[in-house]
Design a protein around this motif. Structure first.
Motif: not given
Length: 146
Positions: A35-40, A69-72
Motif C-alpha cells: 500500500f505504501n511501497n515500502m520495505i520494512v 526515497a523509501q518508496k519501491f
C-alpha cells in the motif's frame, strides 16, 4: 548467463548487504508494504535509496511514508524492485557470492543480479536463489536474530 548469489538481503548495520541465508536471522526478515511501497525490516526500519544514479547506496532508516526515497515498486513478472527514479535494486556482480556483498541501485536491465524473490504473504526474505529458474523458492523462517 545465470549468476544468482544464493544470498539474502541483510540488515547488519545501517547498510543493505548480502549475507548467507540462515534460519532465525531476523536481520533478513522484511515485509513489503504494497500500500505504501515500502520495505520494512524486522527492526521497524525501512530501506532507503540514496539517489537516482548507478551505484546509489541502499540503507536503513526510520520509516516515513513521506520520504520518497523509501518508496519501491515490485514487479512480479520481472522480479525487480525499482525506486521512484526507475533504478533497480542490484547486487554488485563483483561481490554477489560473498557475504557482505554490495547492494545498490543501478539502471534496470534483465540481469539475474536484479531479480529478487518475494513470497506471496509479502512477509519474507528478499532472496536471490541460485536455482531460481530450476524450481528454487522463497521461504520464511521465523526465529531469533544472530
Amino acid at each position: 548467463m545465470l549468476q544468482q548469489s544464493g544470498k539474502c538481503l541483510d540488515n547488519w548495520g545501517s547498510t543493505a548487504k548480502l549475507y548467507t541465508c540462515g534460519a532465525g536471522y531476523t536481520d533478513q526478515m522484511f515485509t513489503y508494504d504494497y500500500f505504501n511501497n515500502m520495505i520494512v525490516g524486522s527492526d521497524g526500519k525501512c530501506l532507503r535509496s540514496s539517489g537516482n544514479y548507478n551505484g546509489a547506496s541502499v540503507t536503513f532508516s526510520a520509516c516515513s511514508k513521506d520520504d520518497s526515497a523509501q518508496k519501491f515498486s515490485y514487479n512480479r513478472s520481472t522480479k525487480q524492485f525499482t525506486n521512484n527514479g526507475g533504478y533497480c535494486f542490484d547486487n554488485h556482480g563483483a561481490y554477489q557470492f560473498q557475504n557482505n556483498g554490495v547492494v545498490h541501485m543501478w539502471s534496470c536491465h534483465s540481469g539475474t543480479n536484479q531479480k529478487w524473490l518475494l513470497g506471496k504473504d509479502y512477509e519474507t526474505r528478499l532472496y536471490q536463489d541460485s536455482n531460481m529458474y530450476a524450481g528454487g523458492k522463497m521461504y520464511r523462517t521465523p526465529g531469533a536474530g544472530r
